[in-house]
Motif scaffolding. Structure first.
Motif, PDB file in Angstrom:
ATOM      1  N   ILE A 159      52.681  67.513  73.928  1.00 21.51           N
ATOM      2  CA  ILE A 159      52.090  66.572  72.972  1.00 21.51           C
ATOM      3  C   ILE A 159      51.309  67.331  71.905  1.00 21.51           C
ATOM      4  O   ILE A 159      51.411  67.031  70.711  1.00 21.51           O
ATOM      5  N   LYS A 160      50.571  68.333  72.330  1.00 17.76           N
ATOM      6  CA  LYS A 160      49.796  69.146  71.381  1.00 17.76           C
ATOM      7  C   LYS A 160      50.724  70.000  70.514  1.00 17.76           C
ATOM      8  O   LYS A 160      50.568  70.059  69.288  1.00 17.76           O
TER       9      LYS A 160
ATOM     10  N   THR B 218      54.365  66.480  78.499  1.00 17.27           N
ATOM     11  CA  THR B 218      53.144  67.046  79.063  1.00 17.27           C
ATOM     12  C   THR B 218      52.075  67.099  77.975  1.00 17.27           C
ATOM     13  O   THR B 218      52.380  66.983  76.776  1.00 17.27           O
ATOM     14  N   LYS B 219      50.840  67.279  78.376  1.00 15.76           N
ATOM     15  CA  LYS B 219      49.748  67.418  77.404  1.00 15.76           C
ATOM     16  C   LYS B 219      50.015  68.584  76.450  1.00 15.76           C
ATOM     17  O   LYS B 219      49.740  68.504  75.250  1.00 15.76           O
ATOM     18  N   GLU B 220      50.583  69.659  76.983  1.00 16.91           N
ATOM     19  CA  GLU B 220      50.891  70.831  76.162  1.00 16.91           C
ATOM     20  C   GLU B 220      51.970  70.511  75.124  1.00 16.91           C
ATOM     21  O   GLU B 220      51.875  70.934  73.969  1.00 16.91           O
TER      22      GLU B 220
ATOM     23  N   LYS C  38      44.447  59.075  78.031  1.00 17.91           N
ATOM     24  CA  LYS C  38      44.929  60.240  78.782  1.00 17.91           C
ATOM     25  C   LYS C  38      45.947  59.876  79.858  1.00 17.91           C
ATOM     26  O   LYS C  38      46.741  60.712  80.273  1.00 17.91           O
TER      27      LYS C  38
END
Length: 174
Positions: A167-168, A163-165, A104
């Motif tokens: 990446i998803k 960002t995590k978003e 993470k």
């Protein structure tokens, strides 16, 4: 983004590990990376995972795509460890993993390419200069939209850490 003068990519195993199924990588992808990775994988066919500790990019995009395809051909997984990072060509190589995962705290950086005169986002979408990357991402099961996103995320002299978003959204981990 400056890569000249940075350490060229080196591969090694954890000396305290009893097995050699996890290969570690650190440094800039360069003209010998394809030769280097083929050699280490030929000598160690038990490798299942490439841990990309700090791979800030490539100084040879053609070799990078060939070495990345070698990783996929051999069904090797890629992983970015705690506080690890990939960017630019390192991100392209990370995407070659049969399975891709990251801690993470890991950073995945993207930006536009440049031919020295213009950035990738300055060429029309139907320009042939985009084909090698579009073909590569298609082979790696990455949405075409990801390529266009990278061109606008940052110019060639900068890096945008996803960002995590993001990446998803772009199916980076699997």
């Amino acid at each position: 983004m400056k890569l000249m003068g940075e350490q060229t990519a080196k591969f090694h195993f954890n000396p305290t590990s009893k097995t050699k199924d996890t290969l570690f990588m650190k440094g800039v992808i360069y003209s010998n990376t394809l030769k280097d990775i083929k050699e280490v994988l030929d000598e160690n066919p038990q490798v299942t995972t490439l841990v990309m500790q700090e791979v800030p990019g490539s100084i040879d995009d053609e070799i990078n795509l060939l070495a990345s395809r070698e990783i996929r051909k051999r069904n090797i997984n890629t992983y970015i460890p705690k506080d690890g990072m990939v960017a630019s060509g390192g991100t392209d190589m990370f995407l070659a993993g049969a399975l891709r995962n990251a801690h993470k705290s890991a950073k995945i950086g993207v930006h536009s390419w440049s031919d020295g005169e213009k950035g990738g986002n300055e060429y029309p979408k139907d320009d042939s200069s985009h084909k090698k990357y579009l073909d590569y991402y298609k082979e790696m099961d990455i949405p075409t939209d990801f390529y266009w996103y990278t061109l606008d995320a940052a110019d060639a002299d900068n890096i945008h850490n996803m960002t995590k978003e993001e990446i998803k959204k772009y199916n980076i981990l699997k």
